[in-house]
Design an enzyme around this catalytic site. Structure first.
Site, short mmCIF file in Angstrom:
data_model
loop_
_atom_site.label_atom_id
_atom_site.label_comp_id
_atom_site.label_asym_id
_atom_site.label_seq_id
_atom_site.Cartn_x
_atom_site.Cartn_y
_atom_site.Cartn_z
N GLY A 132 0.82 -1.21 0.00
CA GLY A 132 0.00 0.00 0.00
C GLY A 132 0.85 1.25 0.00
N GLU A 192 12.33 -5.27 -2.32
CA GLU A 192 11.45 -5.27 -3.49
C GLU A 192 12.20 -5.09 -4.79
OE1 GLU A 192 7.54 -2.88 -5.27
OE2 GLU A 192 8.30 -2.40 -3.27
N GLU A 246 13.14 5.84 -14.21
CA GLU A 246 13.57 7.24 -14.24
C GLU A 246 13.84 7.76 -12.84
OE1 GLU A 246 11.60 6.12 -17.90
OE2 GLU A 246 10.98 5.97 -15.81
#
Length: 361
Positions: free
Chosen positions: A120, A239, A348
């Site tokens: 989240g 992650e 980016e």
């Protein structure tokens, strides 16, 4: 340091397990391959929650042992999406910042392959720039009331809970990283609305999650109030750096190599180049795993793995298309490719993280 013979034996065991299972190899299987039976079968062998200590129901194994298992599963295109987020980053976050009660409630269930989490963080106007999140958490009797919207929440329509980054203090433009906290939010709680975000191919993996007056008790605050930014940046190391960042399209590259051997497509030097890039990224990702095992920060290295790895994944799709392959994996990869460089922070934005880490800006 884990003995290489232990890792080799573990790798052989995983390959034997995969050979015994009936599944269709897929690209991007860690994101789209939701199969709870497969997850529980892995958990039964101690291959989910591997780094969770035994006292919390895990296997108490090393990050390198987990790396071996996950890269074999990804290389085979196995359906591992159900447990992936909970195993990859929720469990380490709970171990680092959770209360004893939180650890004992969630970690054993994660290790059994029975508890699934989402992320989240991103919002409609706050994607990679997490410091600009607008979801609020206001004090209430016995807890907090959350209001806001999260997007790109993979698996929210199937998961049990997700870790929500929210503002517990007013936004201050001069201190954008302050006043953020994390909460464990039940995805079935009153006020939580999960809406599908379908891909171009009509697939439903992503979701929008609206939080409207959602009550979260005090014991679901993860870590310390106001410490959310530090916690989230630590979580992002897990992650961004794993083998899923460069192996999502490896099953397609494997098919291209097999088609080349059979003479079905022309030989092309880029096959060797892409395999060399995979090998290099594998070493980089393993080094990050060792760094995380030692409890050291790996923000820049993780960002490098993610940028280089997801770029390679897209290049493999282009390569297979250039060869003229007609494999169904190619069609799926083409439809999913747009998400490769977006998930975990756009490339980016991550180039900026790398530049700051190297002192270039």
């Amino acid at each position: 340091m884990t003995d290489e013979r232990v890792l080799d034996d573990l790798r052989s065991s995983v390959r034997a397990f995969l050979a015994s299972r009936d599944f269709t190899p897929a690209v991007d299987s860690w994101h789209a391959g939701w199969d709870e039976d497969f997850t529980r079968a892995l958990a039964g062998r101690g291959w989910v929650g591997m780094t969770i200590p035994e006292e919390y129901g895990g296997a108490g194994r090393t990050f390198m042992e987990r790396f071996v298992v996950t890269e074999e599963l990804l290389a085979a295109g196995a359906p591992v999406a159900a447990h992936w987020i909970a195993d990859r980053q929720t469990a380490p976050s709970l171990l680092a910042y959770g209360t004893e009660e939180q650890k004992r409630e969630f970690l054993p269930a994660i290790a059994r392959g029975e508890c699934y989490f989402g992320i989240g963080m991103s919002e409609p106007d706050s994607g990679s720039d997490l410091a600009s999140v607008r979801t609020t958490a206001e004090r209430a009797d016995g807890g907090w009331v959350l209001n806001g919207t999260k997007v790109w929440t993979t698996g929210a329509h199937r998961a049990h809970a997700f870790l929500v980054l929210a503002r517990t203090a007013p936004y201050d433009p001069s201190a954008r990283h302050d006043g953020l906290s994390q909460f464990i939010v039940d995805l079935r709680a009153p006020g939580v609305t999960v809406s599908p975000i379908e891909t171009m191919g009509g697939e439903h993996h992503f979701n929008e999650v609206a939080l409207t007056g959602v009550f979260v008790p005090d014991d679901r605050l993860l870590g310390r109030e106001g410490d959310g930014w530090r916690q989230v940046t630590s979580e992002l190391g897990y992650e961004r750096s794993g083998p899923e960042r460069f192996l999502s399209t490896l099953p397609l590259l494997d098919r291209a190599a097999a088609a080349t051997r059979r003479g079905e497509v022309p030989r092309h030097p880029d096959l060797g180049r892409h395999l060399a890039r995979v090998a290099g990224l594998r070493h980089m990702s393993r080094d990050v795993a060792r760094t995380l095992q030692e409890g050291r920060p790996a923000d820049v290295d993780a960002a490098l793995v993610k940028v280089l790895g997801t770029t390679l994944e897209g290049d493999i799709v282009e390569f297979a298309d250039h060869l003229g392959m007609t494999d169904p994996l190619l069609t799926t990869a083409q439809l999913r490719r747009a998400g490769f460089t977006l998930r975990g922070g756009t490339n980016e934005i991550l180039r900026g993280v790398i530049a700051r880490g190297l002192g270039l800006r």
